[in-house]
Every structure is written in structure tokens, then in C-alpha cells.
Design a protein around this motif. Structure first.
Motif, PDB file in Angstrom:
ATOM      1  N   GLY A 113     -13.672   0.286  60.957  1.00 53.83           N
ATOM      2  CA  GLY A 113     -13.207   0.890  62.175  1.00 53.83           C
ATOM      3  C   GLY A 113     -13.311   2.494  62.156  1.00 53.83           C
ATOM      4  N   THR A 114     -13.380   3.034  63.504  1.00 51.45           N
ATOM      5  CA  THR A 114     -13.629   4.611  63.748  1.00 51.45           C
ATOM      6  C   THR A 114     -13.436   4.597  65.308  1.00 51.45           C
ATOM      7  OG1 THR A 114     -15.095   6.176  63.568  1.00 51.45           O
ATOM      8  CG2 THR A 114     -16.112   4.141  64.289  1.00 51.45           C
ATOM      9  N   THR A 115     -13.159   5.766  65.138  1.00 54.71           N
ATOM     10  CA  THR A 115     -12.763   6.183  66.607  1.00 54.71           C
ATOM     11  C   THR A 115     -13.103   7.619  66.996  1.00 54.71           C
ATOM     12  OG1 THR A 115     -10.610   5.240  66.476  1.00 54.71           O
ATOM     13  CG2 THR A 115     -11.152   6.656  68.258  1.00 54.71           C
ATOM     14  N   PHE A 116     -13.595   7.605  68.223  1.00 49.65           N
ATOM     15  CA  PHE A 116     -14.363   8.967  68.359  1.00 49.65           C
ATOM     16  C   PHE A 116     -13.955   8.991  69.895  1.00 49.65           C
ATOM     17  CE2 PHE A 116     -17.624   6.219  66.356  1.00 49.65           C
ATOM     18  CZ  PHE A 116     -18.168   6.914  65.418  1.00 49.65           C
ATOM     19  N   VAL A 117     -13.993  10.089  70.406  1.00 51.70           N
ATOM     20  CA  VAL A 117     -13.577  10.897  71.445  1.00 51.70           C
ATOM     21  C   VAL A 117     -14.358  11.734  72.063  1.00 51.70           C
ATOM     22  CG1 VAL A 117     -12.103  12.989  72.572  1.00 51.70           C
ATOM     23  CG2 VAL A 117     -10.963  11.597  70.900  1.00 51.70           C
ATOM     24  N   HIS A 118     -14.946  11.360  72.980  1.00 54.27           N
ATOM     25  CA  HIS A 118     -16.524  11.959  73.578  1.00 54.27           C
ATOM     26  C   HIS A 118     -15.624  12.424  74.877  1.00 54.27           C
ATOM     27  CE1 HIS A 118     -20.439  13.556  74.443  1.00 54.27           C
ATOM     28  NE2 HIS A 118     -20.278  12.169  75.335  1.00 54.27           N
ATOM     29  N   ALA A 119     -16.322  13.722  75.755  1.00 55.70           N
ATOM     30  CA  ALA A 119     -15.822  13.100  77.368  1.00 55.70           C
ATOM     31  C   ALA A 119     -15.078  12.939  78.324  1.00 55.70           C
ATOM     32  CB  ALA A 119     -17.274  13.458  77.711  1.00 55.70           C
ATOM     33  N   GLY A 120     -13.599  13.554  76.888  1.00 56.02           N
ATOM     34  CA  GLY A 120     -12.416  12.636  77.723  1.00 56.02           C
ATOM     35  C   GLY A 120     -12.032  11.172  77.560  1.00 56.02           C
ATOM     36  N   GLN A 121     -12.428  10.534  76.734  1.00 53.11           N
ATOM     37  CA  GLN A 121     -11.946   9.795  76.629  1.00 53.11           C
ATOM     38  C   GLN A 121     -12.584   8.857  75.340  1.00 53.11           C
ATOM     39  OE1 GLN A 121     -15.027   7.492  78.957  1.00 53.11           O
ATOM     40  NE2 GLN A 121     -13.616   6.644  80.226  1.00 53.11           N
ATOM     41  N   GLU A 122     -11.357   8.422  74.713  1.00 48.82           N
ATOM     42  CA  GLU A 122     -11.391   7.986  72.887  1.00 48.82           C
ATOM     43  C   GLU A 122     -12.338   6.494  72.312  1.00 48.82           C
ATOM     44  OE1 GLU A 122      -7.722   8.492  70.949  1.00 48.82           O
ATOM     45  OE2 GLU A 122      -7.437   6.247  70.843  1.00 48.82           O
ATOM     46  N   PHE A 123     -13.506   6.507  72.198  1.00 49.62           N
ATOM     47  CA  PHE A 123     -13.633   4.972  72.099  1.00 49.62           C
ATOM     48  C   PHE A 123     -13.735   4.295  70.231  1.00 49.62           C
ATOM     49  CE2 PHE A 123     -16.324   7.616  74.638  1.00 49.62           C
ATOM     50  CZ  PHE A 123     -16.783   6.764  75.810  1.00 49.62           C
ATOM     51  N   ASP A 124     -12.894   3.607  71.077  1.00 47.43           N
ATOM     52  CA  ASP A 124     -12.198   2.959  69.465  1.00 47.43           C
ATOM     53  C   ASP A 124     -13.187   1.984  68.525  1.00 47.43           C
ATOM     54  OD1 ASP A 124     -10.562   2.273  66.926  1.00 47.43           O
ATOM     55  OD2 ASP A 124      -9.348   1.011  67.387  1.00 47.43           O
ATOM     56  N   PHE A 125     -13.518   1.367  67.813  1.00 46.18           N
ATOM     57  CA  PHE A 125     -14.449   0.258  67.273  1.00 46.18           C
ATOM     58  C   PHE A 125     -14.342  -0.371  66.505  1.00 46.18           C
ATOM     59  CE2 PHE A 125     -17.414   3.499  69.455  1.00 46.18           C
ATOM     60  CZ  PHE A 125     -18.230   2.472  70.354  1.00 46.18           C
ATOM     61  N   ARG A 126     -13.761  -1.863  66.241  1.00 47.18           N
ATOM     62  CA  ARG A 126     -13.397  -2.225  65.137  1.00 47.18           C
ATOM     63  C   ARG A 126     -13.580  -3.222  65.209  1.00 47.18           C
ATOM     64  NH1 ARG A 126     -10.346   1.465  63.344  1.00 47.18           N
ATOM     65  NH2 ARG A 126      -8.787   1.982  64.538  1.00 47.18           N
ATOM     66  N   SER A 127     -14.496  -3.660  63.436  1.00 47.84           N
ATOM     67  CA  SER A 127     -15.385  -4.591  63.192  1.00 47.84           C
ATOM     68  C   SER A 127     -14.187  -6.311  62.450  1.00 47.84           C
ATOM     69  CB  SER A 127     -16.155  -4.326  62.583  1.00 47.84           C
ATOM     70  OG  SER A 127     -17.385  -5.550  61.849  1.00 47.84           O
ATOM     71  N   SER A 128     -13.924  -7.182  62.178  1.00 48.00           N
ATOM     72  CA  SER A 128     -13.864  -8.106  61.540  1.00 48.00           C
ATOM     73  C   SER A 128     -14.684  -8.439  60.899  1.00 48.00           C
ATOM     74  CB  SER A 128     -12.813  -9.274  62.223  1.00 48.00           C
ATOM     75  OG  SER A 128     -13.489  -9.634  63.603  1.00 48.00           O
ATOM     76  N   PRO A 129     -14.189  -9.115  60.202  1.00 47.58           N
ATOM     77  CA  PRO A 129     -15.539 -10.792  59.097  1.00 47.58           C
ATOM     78  C   PRO A 129     -15.918 -11.099  59.573  1.00 47.58           C
ATOM     79  CG  PRO A 129     -13.168  -9.923  58.140  1.00 47.58           C
ATOM     80  CD  PRO A 129     -13.196  -9.580  59.101  1.00 47.58           C
ATOM     81  N   ALA A 130     -17.494 -11.445  59.764  1.00 43.67           N
ATOM     82  CA  ALA A 130     -18.044 -12.406  60.916  1.00 43.67           C
ATOM     83  C   ALA A 130     -18.130 -13.853  60.283  1.00 43.67           C
ATOM     84  CB  ALA A 130     -19.503 -11.527  60.965  1.00 43.67           C
ATOM     85  N   LEU A 131     -17.997 -14.614  61.187  1.00 46.32           N
ATOM     86  CA  LEU A 131     -18.210 -16.197  60.046  1.00 46.32           C
ATOM     87  C   LEU A 131     -19.834 -16.496  60.680  1.00 46.32           C
ATOM     88  CD1 LEU A 131     -17.300 -18.728  60.423  1.00 46.32           C
ATOM     89  CD2 LEU A 131     -17.376 -18.778  63.111  1.00 46.32           C
ATOM     90  N   GLY A 132     -20.528 -15.793  61.352  1.00 43.85           N
ATOM     91  CA  GLY A 132     -21.971 -15.943  61.493  1.00 43.85           C
ATOM     92  C   GLY A 132     -22.722 -15.454  60.064  1.00 43.85           C
ATOM     93  N   THR A 133     -22.573 -14.250  58.846  1.00 44.39           N
ATOM     94  CA  THR A 133     -22.480 -14.057  57.756  1.00 44.39           C
ATOM     95  C   THR A 133     -21.998 -14.923  56.491  1.00 44.39           C
ATOM     96  OG1 THR A 133     -21.061 -12.778  57.483  1.00 44.39           O
ATOM     97  CG2 THR A 133     -22.585 -12.049  58.199  1.00 44.39           C
ATOM     98  N   THR A 134     -20.916 -15.466  56.923  1.00 43.57           N
ATOM     99  CA  THR A 134     -20.584 -16.597  55.997  1.00 43.57           C
ATOM    100  C   THR A 134     -21.271 -18.068  55.928  1.00 43.57           C
ATOM    101  OG1 THR A 134     -18.092 -16.025  56.342  1.00 43.57           O
ATOM    102  CG2 THR A 134     -18.115 -17.843  55.427  1.00 43.57           C
ATOM    103  N   LEU A 135     -21.283 -18.317  57.041  1.00 43.63           N
ATOM    104  CA  LEU A 135     -22.281 -20.002  57.419  1.00 43.63           C
ATOM    105  C   LEU A 135     -23.656 -18.927  56.931  1.00 43.63           C
ATOM    106  CD1 LEU A 135     -21.228 -20.981  61.081  1.00 43.63           C
ATOM    107  CD2 LEU A 135     -20.194 -21.955  59.017  1.00 43.63           C
ATOM    108  N   LEU A 136     -24.070 -17.673  57.533  1.00 47.36           N
ATOM    109  CA  LEU A 136     -25.597 -17.884  56.465  1.00 47.36           C
ATOM    110  C   LEU A 136     -25.793 -18.429  55.320  1.00 47.36           C
ATOM    111  CD1 LEU A 136     -28.300 -17.286  56.977  1.00 47.36           C
ATOM    112  CD2 LEU A 136     -27.578 -14.929  57.235  1.00 47.36           C
ATOM    113  N   THR A 137     -24.485 -17.675  54.434  1.00 49.11           N
ATOM    114  CA  THR A 137     -24.149 -17.578  53.054  1.00 49.11           C
ATOM    115  C   THR A 137     -24.366 -19.049  51.974  1.00 49.11           C
ATOM    116  OG1 THR A 137     -23.571 -15.140  52.991  1.00 49.11           O
ATOM    117  CG2 THR A 137     -23.007 -16.682  50.926  1.00 49.11           C
TER     118      THR A 137
END
Length: 149
Positions: free
Chosen positions: A46-70
Motif C-alpha cells: 500500500g502507498t499514499t501520494f498527495v498531488h495537486a490537492g488530492q490524496e491518492f491511496d493505492f492498496r494491493s491484496s494477494p492476487a488469486l490469478g498468480t495463485t491459480l497460475l502457480t
């Protein structure tokens, strides 16, 4: 009377040793489970950035796709290895090794994608792209950075 004992079979027969293919298959299962467990923290960030008066929050969770690919790579490798038993080229051991390399490769890719995705979303937000392209396991939240909104 002593002759009757010699004619009976023992109750516990010695079990045959597992083949090398069976040992390889067991190790493949153990390594696949370990790789799936190891992929989970690699795809959670997860990471948060502030730019041009807005706060952008990005959160990543474990991907089912990579588990199924494995799991898919491991199963495909096992099925092909069974089909290639005793072959001159690409025998079962070679195929199991390739399947193992594929499983480990997916795990390495998951861990390499984590910092790349974080750097990408930071670069995109800093350059005015409010909604950068991200993988499917990333959730984006945008809100005003000012307390009064």
C-alpha cells in the motif's frame, strides 16, 4: 510343528521404496505450497501520494490469478511428466524441473512487480495521471487532501 511356521507369510510386508518420480512429485507439492505462501506478502502493499490537492491511496491484496497460475503450472508439469515417463528427451525429471522453474519464476515475478507497481503509480500520479493502469488486485481511492474538503 516347526514346519508350519515356515509356510506362513509375514503379516507386515516391507513396503517398496518410492521412486524418484514420486519423490520429485512430493517435493513439487511442498515447493508449490511454499511459493504460494511466499507470494502473499509479495503481492500485498500500500502507498499514499498527495498531488495537486488530492490524496491518492493505492492498496494491493494477494492476487488469486498468480495463485491459480502457480498451481496450474505445477499441475501441467506433473501431467506432462507422467506422459513423458521413460522418454529419451525431456523425460519426467526434466519436465518436473521445468515445472519447478516455472513455479519459482511466478513467485519471483510477483516480488519484482511489487516495487515496479509502486514506482509506476507514484510516477503516474506525480505526472498528472489520476488513474494509472494497475493490475487487477490494486484498489485506488482518491480524496481531497484538504481537511475542509
Amino acid at each position: 510343528m516347526g514346519d508350519e511356521r515356515q509356510l506362513t507369510e509375514p503379516v507386515l510386508r516391507p513396503r517398496p521404496e518410492p521412486t524418484q518420480f514420486t519423490k520429485d512429485a512430493r517435493w513439487l507439492v511442498v515447493i508449490v505450497v511454499l511459493c504460494i505462501v511466499f507470494q502473499q506478502p509479495g503481492s500485498t502493499w500500500g502507498t499514499t501520494f498527495v498531488h495537486a490537492g488530492q490524496e491518492f491511496d493505492f492498496r494491493s491484496s494477494p492476487a488469486l490469478g498468480t495463485t491459480l497460475l502457480t498451481v496450474g503450472i505445477a499441475l501441467a508439469g506433473f501431467v506432462v511428466a507422467v506422459a513423458r515417463r521413460g522418454a529419451r528427451r525431456f523425460d519426467e525429471h526434466t519436465v518436473m524441473g521445468l515445472a519447478l522453474a516455472g513455479v519459482l519464476g511466478v513467485t519471483v515475478a510477483v516480488w519484482l512487480l511489487m516495487p515496479l507497481q509502486m514506482a509506476w503509480v507514484q510516477w503516474a500520479v506525480e505526472h498528472g495521471q489520476a488513474h494509472p493502469f494497475v493490475l487487477g488486485d490494486v484498489v485506488e481511492t482518491t480524496r481531497s487532501a484538504h481537511p475542509l474538503g
